[in-house]
Write a protein that holds these residues in place. Structure first.
Motif, PDB file in Angstrom:
ATOM      1  N   VAL A 152      -0.328   4.890  -9.678  1.00 38.89           N
ATOM      2  CA  VAL A 152       0.888   5.338  -8.988  1.00 38.89           C
ATOM      3  C   VAL A 152       0.631   5.356  -7.490  1.00 38.89           C
ATOM      4  O   VAL A 152       1.382   4.778  -6.695  1.00 38.89           O
ATOM      5  N   VAL A 153      -0.466   6.003  -7.090  1.00 38.09           N
ATOM      6  CA  VAL A 153      -0.740   6.165  -5.669  1.00 38.09           C
ATOM      7  C   VAL A 153      -0.995   4.816  -5.008  1.00 38.09           C
ATOM      8  O   VAL A 153      -0.415   4.489  -3.977  1.00 38.09           O
ATOM      9  N   VAL A 154      -1.856   4.019  -5.658  1.00 40.88           N
ATOM     10  CA  VAL A 154      -2.227   2.748  -5.029  1.00 40.88           C
ATOM     11  C   VAL A 154      -1.054   1.773  -4.992  1.00 40.88           C
ATOM     12  O   VAL A 154      -0.718   1.238  -3.947  1.00 40.88           O
ATOM     13  N   ILE A 155      -0.402   1.588  -6.151  1.00 41.16           N
ATOM     14  CA  ILE A 155       0.662   0.584  -6.204  1.00 41.16           C
ATOM     15  C   ILE A 155       1.825   0.967  -5.293  1.00 41.16           C
ATOM     16  O   ILE A 155       2.250   0.183  -4.444  1.00 41.16           O
ATOM     17  N   TYR A 156       2.296   2.211  -5.434  1.00 41.41           N
ATOM     18  CA  TYR A 156       3.435   2.607  -4.608  1.00 41.41           C
ATOM     19  C   TYR A 156       3.027   2.721  -3.144  1.00 41.41           C
ATOM     20  O   TYR A 156       3.782   2.355  -2.248  1.00 41.41           O
ATOM     21  N   GLY A 157       1.804   3.210  -2.922  1.00 40.44           N
ATOM     22  CA  GLY A 157       1.312   3.308  -1.554  1.00 40.44           C
ATOM     23  C   GLY A 157       1.256   1.942  -0.893  1.00 40.44           C
ATOM     24  O   GLY A 157       1.706   1.750   0.234  1.00 40.44           O
ATOM     25  N   MET A 158       0.715   0.968  -1.642  1.00 39.65           N
ATOM     26  CA  MET A 158       0.620  -0.391  -1.120  1.00 39.65           C
ATOM     27  C   MET A 158       2.007  -0.947  -0.832  1.00 39.65           C
ATOM     28  O   MET A 158       2.248  -1.561   0.207  1.00 39.65           O
ATOM     29  N   MET A 159       2.919  -0.713  -1.796  1.00 39.39           N
ATOM     30  CA  MET A 159       4.266  -1.227  -1.644  1.00 39.39           C
ATOM     31  C   MET A 159       4.897  -0.691  -0.355  1.00 39.39           C
ATOM     32  O   MET A 159       5.456  -1.437   0.441  1.00 39.39           O
ATOM     33  N   MET A 160       4.743   0.626  -0.193  1.00 39.80           N
ATOM     34  CA  MET A 160       5.338   1.260   0.981  1.00 39.80           C
ATOM     35  C   MET A 160       4.694   0.728   2.263  1.00 39.80           C
ATOM     36  O   MET A 160       5.362   0.495   3.261  1.00 39.80           O
ATOM     37  N   MET A 161       3.368   0.537   2.187  1.00 42.31           N
ATOM     38  CA  MET A 161       2.652   0.087   3.372  1.00 42.31           C
ATOM     39  C   MET A 161       3.118  -1.319   3.757  1.00 42.31           C
ATOM     40  O   MET A 161       3.349  -1.622   4.920  1.00 42.31           O
ATOM     41  N   LEU A 162       3.292  -2.173   2.733  1.00 46.72           N
ATOM     42  CA  LEU A 162       3.694  -3.547   3.005  1.00 46.72           C
ATOM     43  C   LEU A 162       5.110  -3.590   3.576  1.00 46.72           C
ATOM     44  O   LEU A 162       5.382  -4.306   4.541  1.00 46.72           O
ATOM     45  N   ILE A 163       6.001  -2.786   2.970  1.00 50.11           N
ATOM     46  CA  ILE A 163       7.379  -2.745   3.473  1.00 50.11           C
ATOM     47  C   ILE A 163       7.355  -2.302   4.932  1.00 50.11           C
ATOM     48  O   ILE A 163       8.022  -2.869   5.797  1.00 50.11           O
ATOM     49  N   ILE A 167       3.228   9.643  -0.264  1.00 44.15           N
ATOM     50  CA  ILE A 167       3.173   8.210  -0.014  1.00 44.15           C
ATOM     51  C   ILE A 167       4.256   7.830   0.981  1.00 44.15           C
ATOM     52  O   ILE A 167       4.005   7.180   1.989  1.00 44.15           O
ATOM     53  N   MET A 168       5.469   8.269   0.718  1.00 46.07           N
ATOM     54  CA  MET A 168       6.585   7.932   1.597  1.00 46.07           C
ATOM     55  C   MET A 168       6.346   8.535   2.978  1.00 46.07           C
ATOM     56  O   MET A 168       6.526   7.880   3.991  1.00 46.07           O
ATOM     57  N   GLY A 169       5.923   9.798   2.991  1.00 48.32           N
ATOM     58  CA  GLY A 169       5.762  10.519   4.253  1.00 48.32           C
ATOM     59  C   GLY A 169       4.712   9.897   5.147  1.00 48.32           C
ATOM     60  O   GLY A 169       4.969   9.614   6.310  1.00 48.32           O
ATOM     61  N   SER A 170       3.545   9.655   4.609  1.00 45.19           N
ATOM     62  CA  SER A 170       2.444   9.205   5.462  1.00 45.19           C
ATOM     63  C   SER A 170       2.672   7.788   5.949  1.00 45.19           C
ATOM     64  O   SER A 170       2.343   7.435   7.061  1.00 45.19           O
ATOM     65  N   GLU A 171       3.275   6.958   5.104  1.00 41.48           N
ATOM     66  CA  GLU A 171       3.383   5.550   5.471  1.00 41.48           C
ATOM     67  C   GLU A 171       4.585   5.284   6.363  1.00 41.48           C
ATOM     68  O   GLU A 171       4.585   4.381   7.169  1.00 41.48           O
ATOM     69  N   MET A 172       5.629   6.029   6.195  1.00 40.46           N
ATOM     70  CA  MET A 172       6.833   5.658   6.903  1.00 40.46           C
ATOM     71  C   MET A 172       7.355   6.730   7.867  1.00 40.46           C
ATOM     72  O   MET A 172       8.353   6.535   8.527  1.00 40.46           O
TER      73      MET A 172
END
Lengths: 262, 420
Positions: free
Chosen positions: B33-44, B270-275
């Motif tokens: 969950v953390v890696v996949i969604y984190g990666m997704m958010m980071m890429l976006i 995930i949302m908070g830190s990345e975006m």
């Protein structure tokens, strides 16, 4: 008493197995009308080469296999109809029955004790007795996966004997053990005999059988080639020891058998 | 009974003392969950940053003065603006679009302003032509910003100039000041929305969890030779099977729960830190949207109980099926192969409910696997009667029970257990 009457076990072979064994028959007779009895205070040895049908016979006694023909009774209980009662009265040790490598001997001993309906007190008493006899206490809290072959076998023997059963069935119990551990096992079998248990042991080590066996059955190609006392077989064959006697019986049996089976 | 609880406890201890199993059951889902969604958010995030850092190159042909005035200096600061002077430059610019050195061309009619100011009803209207490359991100982005937003605002300003009062064009509005337009039970509406997603998630998670443990617990034990040690005890075969099944049910439930909790907990991080602020904005927008859809729902006690009963009975069928396949397999590898088609059926049963209506007949609830998913959906949407729900639970208990009996027979079969 353990009574085996005309025990026959025929395996159905899959096409793959048939190809592997290079045979066109879709059945294999593993045990062919074998009969013997083992009584209290007696060590009964099953002798024979690999694949002769020893393990199949023992598995039938232990209720893991159902006889195709014939009947096996343990302490009067039929192995097919009263399997649960038979299992309550026997210890069965074979190298195909293994202890879970993830647990410790201590945990497994308690687990199987409880599974057999023993009280904590009974389990503790048996644990003290068996663990100290086989020297398991030193490694009782190590995982089975971390133990040596000898340690594993000792633990397996202790676990199988936890409920102090009337009948003890050991399939090649000293296989792969060093001389000291093997001696501890055979000595314990003698001790069980003195306690009046019924002991059935399979082995292909003739020197061991010569020292242990009160009576014996030689199984060759699924058939019982000899059944009786050590002195009888030595007399019958004119051999000096069991090993020579076994070879003599083996030669006679194989010559009698149809040539295609060789 | 004693046998069941002993086997049950042993299986739990086995799982919790095996680092590999703990990892695959409880850690891996969280990490995923953390890696996949984190990666997704980071890429976006990276794509968006790149887009906003890029200064789009825009070429204009015959740019009208009114637009120059409307767009102001900001337009020339934000974009790399090039004014085309003749047709040959226009043709060259088109080539630049293709090789992505130019992002957008906007072509106006030569007398654009005059045509608009001198417009009489019935006259032809000027046509603005745009050229861009939709397969290049920068280009399509530039089109959205310049044509989609700025040009549209420009048109609105020209409209206002022509008609002064825009209301004369709109004629009437719908629900402009009617906040109470939506009349519905918010709980039910929220449940309906959840009902289309939750059953799928729950079924897949529970089955996947049960599958991992079940294969090891049955086929793995057969492979390791430890199953035989249970079979030579006088404990009933059904007790061994049930002990293992109940342990599997609990563990698959726990595994699914860990997954759901980790998802709920990890999301804001995930949302908070990345975006950063953007995520906060998005978050509050989403919350508003959710509220307007009636997601601020509450469950009633009967719904929760029904859900629990349905899920437990469904998991019972799952693990009994997993056990059945695992017990007939020779080793864990074979078991994984056999189980895959069942997993697909379970996934399908979860997916189908996403696209079906509310009305389910009594018969539907009696279909094992599918019935439970439909029941879950309709409990959330408050579209199920209590007798139907109980019927569903009963069907699944019976179906699971039948499979357990078959498994228990298989446990007693020398062919299955010892390949004899």
């Amino acid at each position: 008493m353990v009574e085996i009457k005309e025990l026959t076990k025929i395996y159905k072979l899959s096409k793959k197995q048939m190809a592997k064994m290079k045979t066109k028959k879709n059945t294999k007779v593993a045990v062919d009308h074998v009969s013997f009895t083992a009584s209290e205070g007696e060590i009964f040895c099953l002798l024979g080469p690999n694949g002769a049908g020893k393990t199949t016979t023992l598995r039938c006694i232990a209720t893991l296999l159902d006889p195709t023909e014939g009947q096996v009774t343990v302490e009067g209980y039929d192995t097919v109809k009263q399997g649960q009662d038979v299992r309550a009265n026997i210890a069965f040790l074979t190298n195909e029955v293994k202890l879970d490598p993830n647990f410790t001997p201590d945990y497994l001993f308690t687990f199987f004790g409880k599974l057999r309906g023993m009280t904590e007190k009974q389990i503790l008493a048996r644990k003290e007795e068996l663990f100290s006899y086989f020297g398991i206490s030193e490694f009782e809290n190590k995982k089975i996966s971390e133990l040596s072959t000898g340690m594993k076998q000792k633990a397996s023997i202790a676990v199988s004997l936890i409920h102090d059963p009337k009948v003890v069935i050991f399939d090649e119990p000293t296989n792969g053990l060093d001389i000291i551990t093997a001696r501890a096992v055979t000595d314990y079998l003698k001790l069980l005999k003195e306690q009046g248990k019924i002991i059935i042991v399979s082995t292909h080590i003739m020197s061991e059988a010569q020292k242990l066996a009160d009576r014996m059955a030689m199984i060759i190609n699924g058939r019982c080639a000899f059944c009786g006392l050590l002195s009888d077989v030595l007399e019958q064959t004119g051999a000096e020891d069991l090993e020579d006697a076994f070879f003599e019986i083996y030669k006679r049996t194989v010559n009698v058998d149809s040539p295609e089976e060789q | 009974m004693n046998g069941i609880s002993m086997v049950f406890q042993k299986e739990l201890k086995r799982v919790f003392s095996d680092k590999k199993l703990i990892f695959s059951l409880f850690i891996l889902p969280v990490v995923m969950v953390v890696v996949i969604y984190g990666m997704m958010m980071m890429l976006i995030d990276m794509v968006e940053q790149d887009q906003s850092a890029h200064v789009a190159a825009v070429a204009l042909y015959n740019m009208p003065d009114s637009l120059r005035e409307f767009a102001g200096d900001a337009f020339f600061e934000n974009y790399e603006v090039k004014e085309l002077q003749n047709d040959s430059e226009l043709e060259a610019a088109k080539d630049d679009i293709l090789n992505e050195s130019l992002d957008l061309i906007v072509v106006f009619d030569a007398g654009f302003d005059e045509m608009i100011s001198g417009y009489q009803p019935g006259d032809a209207i000027p046509d603005v032509q745009t050229f861009y490359n939709p397969s290049a991100d920068y280009s399509s982005n530039a089109w959205d910003e310049v044509v989609g937003e700025m040009l549209e605002e420009y048109r609105q300003s020209l409209l206002e100039k022509r008609f002064q009062d825009l209301n004369s064009m709109e004629i009437f509005s719908v629900d402009a000041d009617n906040e109470d337009s939506v009349i519905q039970d918010d709980d039910r509406a929220g449940g309906k929305m959840l009902g289309s997603i939750i059953p799928y998630l729950v079924t897949v998670l529970l089955f996947a969890g049960g599958m991992g443990i079940g294969i090891d617990m049955i086929a793995g034990e057969k492979e390791r030779g430890t199953m035989a040690s249970l079979l030579i005890t006088p404990v009933k075969r059904t007790s061994i099977v049930l002990g293992k099944l109940f342990a599997m049910m609990l563990l698959s439930g726990l595994s699914a729960l860990v997954y759901v909790i980790s998802m709920v907990v990890a999301m804001p991080f995930i949302m908070g830190s990345e975006m950063g602020d953007e995520a906060m904005e998005m978050g509050s927008e989403a919350a508003e949207m959710a509220h307007s859809f009636g997601m601020s729902m509450s469950f009633q006690a009967w719904q929760i109980w029904m859900l629990i009963f349905v899920i437990v009975s469904m998991v019972f069928v799952y693990v009994s099926l997993i056990t059945l396949t695992a017990v007939y397999a020779k080793d864990t590898k074979e078991a994984s192969t056999y189980i895959t088609p069942i997993y697909m059926i379970v996934m399908l049963s979860g997916m189908v409910t996403m696209f079906t209506g509310d009305n389910a007949g009594t018969g539907t609830y009696c279909i094992p696997l599918y019935g439970a998913v439909v029941a879950m959906k309709n409990i959330l949407g408050q579209d199920i009667t209590i007798p139907n729900c109980l019927l569903c639970v009963l069907t699944h208990l019976i179906a699971g029970g039948v499979v357990v009996l078959i498994v228990a027979r298989a446990f007693g079969s020398e062919k299955v257990m010892f390949d004899a």
